[in-house]
Design a protein around this motif. Structure first.
Motif, PDB file in Angstrom:
ATOM      1  N   LEU A 124      -5.808   1.334  -2.600  1.00 37.14           N
ATOM      2  CA  LEU A 124      -6.308   0.261  -1.735  1.00 37.14           C
ATOM      3  C   LEU A 124      -6.705  -0.961  -2.558  1.00 37.14           C
ATOM      4  O   LEU A 124      -6.382  -2.104  -2.206  1.00 37.14           O
ATOM      5  CB  LEU A 124      -7.510   0.765  -0.925  1.00 37.14           C
ATOM      6  CG  LEU A 124      -7.223   1.752   0.213  1.00 37.14           C
ATOM      7  CD1 LEU A 124      -8.534   2.286   0.777  1.00 37.14           C
ATOM      8  CD2 LEU A 124      -6.402   1.085   1.313  1.00 37.14           C
ATOM      9  N   PHE A 152      -6.699   7.255  -3.634  1.00 37.16           N
ATOM     10  CA  PHE A 152      -6.565   6.397  -2.471  1.00 37.16           C
ATOM     11  C   PHE A 152      -7.368   5.109  -2.644  1.00 37.16           C
ATOM     12  O   PHE A 152      -6.926   4.026  -2.251  1.00 37.16           O
ATOM     13  CB  PHE A 152      -7.039   7.143  -1.225  1.00 37.16           C
ATOM     14  CG  PHE A 152      -6.770   6.429   0.068  1.00 37.16           C
ATOM     15  CD1 PHE A 152      -5.488   6.007   0.396  1.00 37.16           C
ATOM     16  CD2 PHE A 152      -7.808   6.172   0.951  1.00 37.16           C
ATOM     17  CE1 PHE A 152      -5.243   5.338   1.582  1.00 37.16           C
ATOM     18  CE2 PHE A 152      -7.572   5.509   2.136  1.00 37.16           C
ATOM     19  CZ  PHE A 152      -6.282   5.089   2.457  1.00 37.16           C
ATOM     20  N   ARG A 153      -8.557   5.216  -3.259  1.00 40.43           N
ATOM     21  CA  ARG A 153      -9.370   4.030  -3.512  1.00 40.43           C
ATOM     22  C   ARG A 153      -8.641   3.063  -4.448  1.00 40.43           C
ATOM     23  O   ARG A 153      -8.604   1.852  -4.206  1.00 40.43           O
ATOM     24  CB  ARG A 153     -10.705   4.450  -4.116  1.00 40.43           C
ATOM     25  CG  ARG A 153     -11.656   3.289  -4.417  1.00 40.43           C
ATOM     26  CD  ARG A 153     -12.761   3.736  -5.357  1.00 40.43           C
ATOM     27  NE  ARG A 153     -12.204   4.217  -6.619  1.00 40.43           N
ATOM     28  CZ  ARG A 153     -12.782   5.129  -7.408  1.00 40.43           C
ATOM     29  NH1 ARG A 153     -13.923   5.678  -7.050  1.00 40.43           N
ATOM     30  NH2 ARG A 153     -12.222   5.480  -8.543  1.00 40.43           N
ATOM     31  N   SER A 181      -3.664  -2.715  -3.917  1.00 38.25           N
ATOM     32  CA  SER A 181      -2.927  -3.354  -2.824  1.00 38.25           C
ATOM     33  C   SER A 181      -3.564  -4.682  -2.453  1.00 38.25           C
ATOM     34  O   SER A 181      -2.872  -5.678  -2.215  1.00 38.25           O
ATOM     35  CB  SER A 181      -2.886  -2.438  -1.596  1.00 38.25           C
ATOM     36  OG  SER A 181      -2.208  -1.247  -1.879  1.00 38.25           O
ATOM     37  N   VAL A 182      -4.902  -4.695  -2.413  1.00 36.32           N
ATOM     38  CA  VAL A 182      -5.617  -5.933  -2.099  1.00 36.32           C
ATOM     39  C   VAL A 182      -5.364  -6.978  -3.183  1.00 36.32           C
ATOM     40  O   VAL A 182      -5.088  -8.155  -2.900  1.00 36.32           O
ATOM     41  CB  VAL A 182      -7.124  -5.660  -1.942  1.00 36.32           C
ATOM     42  CG1 VAL A 182      -7.900  -6.973  -1.845  1.00 36.32           C
ATOM     43  CG2 VAL A 182      -7.385  -4.813  -0.703  1.00 36.32           C
ATOM     44  N   LEU A 216       0.830  -1.205   0.000  1.00 32.65           N
ATOM     45  CA  LEU A 216       0.000   0.000   0.000  1.00 32.65           C
ATOM     46  C   LEU A 216       0.865   1.255   0.000  1.00 32.65           C
ATOM     47  O   LEU A 216       0.554   2.236  -0.696  1.00 32.65           O
ATOM     48  CB  LEU A 216      -0.927  -0.005   1.222  1.00 32.65           C
ATOM     49  CG  LEU A 216      -1.822   1.230   1.405  1.00 32.65           C
ATOM     50  CD1 LEU A 216      -2.703   1.448   0.187  1.00 32.65           C
ATOM     51  CD2 LEU A 216      -2.673   1.093   2.671  1.00 32.65           C
TER      52      LEU A 216
END
Length: 445
Positions: free
Chosen positions: A286, A282-283, A289-290, A80
C-alpha cells in the motif's frame, strides 16, 4: 519579452533542461518552465487581468483538470496489484514457470517484459500503469537471476509503450473522435503494427543476447514436455488473474477501473492461497503504491500545466503552421511532421500533442494523399516515442522510481528500443498496408 512562439519554444526547451539538470523534481521543473514561458512571452491581456492572475488561473485549472479523470482511478489499483504480485511469491512462481518454456530462446527470461507488457497493456490501457506494474514484478527478479540490467530496463521501457497500440487505447479514441475516423477500425489497425513492434523487440533481445554472453546467466538446463507441463502449476494462477481482468473488460462486465479492483482482489486471493500474504507485506504494498501513484500524478499535473501554457502561447499551432508553409513532398512532409512530434514529445504529454496539433496537421497530411486511418496509427507511434523521449518521458521516470537507476543510464539503456520504434515508424510509412490491411478486410470500407 519574446513575441515569436517558435523562438519561445526553443527558449523553453533550454529552460526545462536547465531545471532538470539542477536536480529539481520533474513535476516542479515542468511547472516552473510553464511559469517562465508566461513571464517572458509578450502576452496581451485585458487591463484588469495581470500576468500573475493568468498564471494562477492556468495553474489551478490545469492541475485540477489533469487529475480529475475517472480513468486515472485505475492507475493506483493496477500499481497495487503489481505491488502485491511483486511482494508475494507469485512473481517468483511466474518467472520460474516460464523458464522451461523460454530456456531454448536466446535471451530467455528477458522476453518476459515484451510478453507481460503486451498482456497488461490490454488490461490497463495506460503506459505508466503497464510499465509500473510489469516493472515491479520483473526488474528485481531479472537482476537477482543475473540478467543484463541494460536489456531488462530497455526492454521494459520500450514494451511499456505497447499499450497505445493494443486496445483499449485512449489515444486512438481521442484521435477517432477528433478526426472522424472509425474507432473500431483504429483498434483493429493497431493489431499488426503492435505485433510487429513486439516481434522487433524480441528479435533485438535475441541478437543482443547472442552477441553478449554475459547478458544472460549461465545454465545449460534442458527441459522436456514433462517439465513444461509441470510448470503450468506456477503459470496458471497468473494467467487466470489476467484472464479475470481481461475477460471482465472485453466481456462487458466491468470498466478498466472496476477490472483493476478485481485484479487487486484476485492478487490478494492468490497471495493467501500461496501463503505469502502478511500484514507487513500488505502495508508495504500500500505504501509503495501511494508513493508511485503520487509521483506519476504529480508529473501528469505538471505536464498538464505546461501543456496549457504551450497551448495558450500558441507554440504548437505556430510549429504546425510553419511546417504547412514549407510546401514539401508527401514523404518529406511526413518526415518533418515526425520530427515535429519528436520535438513536441520532449515537452508535452501524448494526449496534449494529439489535441493541440491535429486540427492543423490532419488537413495537411490528408491533402498530401495519406489515409486518415493510417495517420492515426502513425500518430500513436509518435505518442509512444514521446513516452521514452527525455526530458518529459513518463516511462523513463516510472522506471527510475522502480529501479533507482540514474535517468541518464535509463535513457542509454532505452536508446536501442527507441531506435527500433523509429524503424517501425519508417516501416509502416513505406508499407502502409501493415496498418490498413486488417481494417479493410475485417470491416471493409
Amino acid at each position: 519579452m519574446i513575441s515569436d512562439p517558435l523562438t519561445l519554444s526553443l527558449v523553453l526547451t533550454g529552460v526545462m533542461f536547465a531545471f532538470l539538470l539542477s536536480s529539481i523534481w520533474i513535476a516542479v521543473s515542468l511547472i516552473l518552465t510553464g511559469i517562465v514561458g508566461m513571464l517572458i512571452y509578450e502576452v496581451r491581456l485585458p487591463p484588469a487581468i495581470s500576468i500573475y492572475d493568468k498564471i494562477g488561473d492556468l495553474l489551478s485549472g490545469s492541475l485540477y483538470d489533469s487529475l480529475n479523470s475517472w480513468s486515472l482511478a485505475a492507475l493506483p489499483l493496477f500499481i497495487l496489484m503489481g505491488e502485491i504480485l511483486y511482494r508475494s511469491s507469485i512473481s517468483d512462481r511466474l518467472l520460474t514457470g516460464l523458464i522451461p518454456w523460454m530456456g531454448r530462446i536466446p535471451g530467455r527470461l528477458l522476453h518476459i517484459n515484451v510478453a507481460a507488457c503486451s498482456l497488461f497493456a490490454a488490461v490497463s490501457g495506460s503506459s505508466a500503469a503497464t510499465t509500473a506494474t510489469v516493472g515491479k514484478i520483473t526488474l528485481s527478479e531479472l537482476r537477482k537471476r543475473g540478467y543484463s540490467k541494460a536489456l531488462a530496463i530497455g526492454s521494459l521501457a520500450g514494451s511499456g509503450t505497447l499499450g497505445f497500440l493494443i486496445p483499449p487505447s485512449l489515444i486512438m479514441i481521442i484521435y477517432g473522435v477528433l478526426a472522424d475516423v472509425s474507432i473500431g477500425k483504429l483498434f483493429i489497425g493497431g493489431i499488426l503494427p503492435g505485433l510487429m513492434l513486439a516481434a522487433l523487440y524480441s528479435g533485438y533481445i535475441m541478437i543482443a543476447a547472442s552477441l553478449d554472453p554475459d547478458a544472460v546467466p549461465g545454465g545449460d538446463e534442458r527441459y522436456g514436455w514433462r517439465e513444461r507441463l509441470a510448470s503450468l502449476r506456477d503459470l496458471l494462477p497468473t494467467f487466470l488473474l489476467i484472464a479475470l481482468v481481461l475477460g471482465s473488460i472485453y466481456g462487458g462486465f466491468a470498466t478498466p477501473t472496476e477490472a483493476a479492483a478485481l485484479g487487486v482482489v484476485g492478487a490478494l486471493i492468490l497471495a493467501l492461497w500461496f501463503r505469502s500474504f502478511s500484514l507487513p507485506m500488505f502495508r508495504d504494498a500500500l505504501f509503495n503504491s501511494v508513493k508511485t501513484t503520487v509521483m506519476i500524478s504529480f508529473i501528469i499535473a505538471g505536464a498538464g500545466f505546461l501543456s496549457q501554457v504551450v497551448g495558450f502561447l500558441g507554440i504548437a499551432r505556430a510549429v504546425s503552421e510553419y511546417i504547412a508553409s514549407l510546401g514539401l513532398s508527401s514523404y518529406a512532409l511526413i518526415l518533418v511532421v515526425g520530427i515535429m512530434y519528436l520535438f513536441l514529445g520532449m515537452i508535452l504529454d501524448g494526449i496534449s500533442i494529439v489535441v493541440m496539433t491535429l486540427p492543423i496537421v490532419l488537413p495537411i497530411v490528408t491533402a498530401a494523399g495519406f489515409d486518415p486511418l493510417w495517420f492515426g496509427i502513425f500518430l500513436v507511434f509518435m505518442v509512444e516515442l514521446s513516452q521514452v523521449t527525455p526530458p518529459v518521458g513518463f516511462s523513463l521516470f516510472v522506471i527510475q522510481s522502480i529501479s533507482g537507476e540514474p535517468i541518464g543510464a535509463i535513457v542509454r539503456y532505452t536508446l536501442p528500443f527507441f531506435l527500433i520504434m523509429v524503424a517501425a515508424v519508417a516501416i509502416i510509412t513505406l508499407f502502409p498496408q501493415i496498418a490498413l490491411w486488417l481494417p479493410e478486410h475485417m470491416i471493409g470500407r
